[in-house]
Design a protein around this motif. Structure first.
Motif, PDB file in Angstrom:
ATOM      1  N   THR A  96       1.616  -0.837   0.419  1.00 23.07           N
ATOM      2  CA  THR A  96       0.229   0.439  -0.150  1.00 23.07           C
ATOM      3  C   THR A  96       0.965   1.288  -0.321  1.00 23.07           C
ATOM      4  O   THR A  96       1.557   1.794   0.954  1.00 23.07           O
ATOM      5  N   GLU A  98       0.307   4.959  -1.552  1.00 21.33           N
ATOM      6  CA  GLU A  98      -0.824   5.867  -1.198  1.00 21.33           C
ATOM      7  C   GLU A  98       0.299   7.573  -1.524  1.00 21.33           C
ATOM      8  O   GLU A  98       0.897   7.708  -1.059  1.00 21.33           O
ATOM      9  N   VAL A 116      -1.928  10.017 -13.879  1.00 25.40           N
ATOM     10  CA  VAL A 116      -3.203   8.420 -12.592  1.00 25.40           C
ATOM     11  C   VAL A 116      -2.531   7.011 -13.442  1.00 25.40           C
ATOM     12  O   VAL A 116      -1.988   6.434 -12.148  1.00 25.40           O
ATOM     13  N   GLY A 117      -2.934   6.462 -14.018  1.00 26.67           N
ATOM     14  CA  GLY A 117      -2.661   5.514 -14.595  1.00 26.67           C
ATOM     15  C   GLY A 117      -0.994   5.186 -14.716  1.00 26.67           C
ATOM     16  O   GLY A 117      -0.294   4.113 -14.423  1.00 26.67           O
ATOM     17  N   LYS A 120       0.171   4.437 -11.615  1.00 28.83           N
ATOM     18  CA  LYS A 120      -0.051   3.004 -11.229  1.00 28.83           C
ATOM     19  C   LYS A 120       0.459   2.323 -11.540  1.00 28.83           C
ATOM     20  O   LYS A 120       0.580   1.142 -10.766  1.00 28.83           O
ATOM     21  N   SER A 125      -1.113   2.206  -4.875  1.00 31.72           N
ATOM     22  CA  SER A 125      -1.895   1.361  -4.594  1.00 31.72           C
ATOM     23  C   SER A 125      -2.660   1.980  -4.234  1.00 31.72           C
ATOM     24  O   SER A 125      -4.018   1.907  -5.254  1.00 31.72           O
ATOM     25  N   LYS A 126      -2.598   3.735  -3.633  1.00 32.59           N
ATOM     26  CA  LYS A 126      -4.416   4.079  -3.973  1.00 32.59           C
ATOM     27  C   LYS A 126      -4.119   5.767  -4.034  1.00 32.59           C
ATOM     28  O   LYS A 126      -2.460   6.005  -3.486  1.00 32.59           O
ATOM     29  N   ILE A 127      -4.326   6.058  -5.232  1.00 31.07           N
ATOM     30  CA  ILE A 127      -4.212   8.014  -5.889  1.00 31.07           C
ATOM     31  C   ILE A 127      -5.728   8.713  -4.732  1.00 31.07           C
ATOM     32  O   ILE A 127      -6.400   8.140  -5.100  1.00 31.07           O
TER      33      ILE A 127
END
Length: 136
Positions: A96, A98, A116-117, A120, A125-127
């Motif tokens: 994880t 962030e 964002v891609g 990732k 794992s978290k945006i």
């Protein structure tokens, strides 16, 4: 019989030391409180929302209207930023990671989706996207 005026009692002067101490303590408080949150990147104007939870952006990845990624004023790429955050993470082996992104409101949405891609793909794992609350 002649009446003489009584001499007035000398009035004690109030000390200004107490006032100076209070002003000095307030100055120290505001200096410390003002430096806890890093300033926003000057070239980024945040997206406005009407209903959002309030959140401060420390350590955020800023995206300018041209799509340039910046951290503390220096340009970075998505993979480099994720690697840097993973190295600074308390648990680098953790799955994880962030990341908060503060994007300029004039940035095209398709470019934001691409960024964002890329984050990732680099291992985030978290945006979360940071916005500012619009006046109601």
């Amino acid at each position: 019989m002649m009446r003489l005026a009584r001499p007035r009692a000398a009035r004690e002067r109030e000390s200004t030391v107490t006032l100076i101490n209070i002003v000095f303590l307030m100055l120290i408080f505001f200096l410390v409180a003002g430096t806890l949150t890093p300033p926003l990147d000057g070239e980024v104007t945040l997206i406005s929302t009407t209903d959002a939870e309030r959140s401060e952006p420390p350590g955020a990845l800023f995206v300018t209207r041209d799509g340039a990624l910046r951290v503390k004023g220096a340009e970075v790429d998505a993979a480099g930023f994720v690697a840097q955050r993973r190295a600074q993470s308390e648990a680098p082996d953790s799955e994880t990671l962030e990341i908060t992104v503060a994007a300029d409101r004039d940035l095209p949405a398709s470019r934001l989706v691409d960024i964002v891609g890329a984050l990732k793909a680099a291992g985030a794992s978290k945006i979360s996207i940071i916005t500012e609350r619009a006046g109601q």
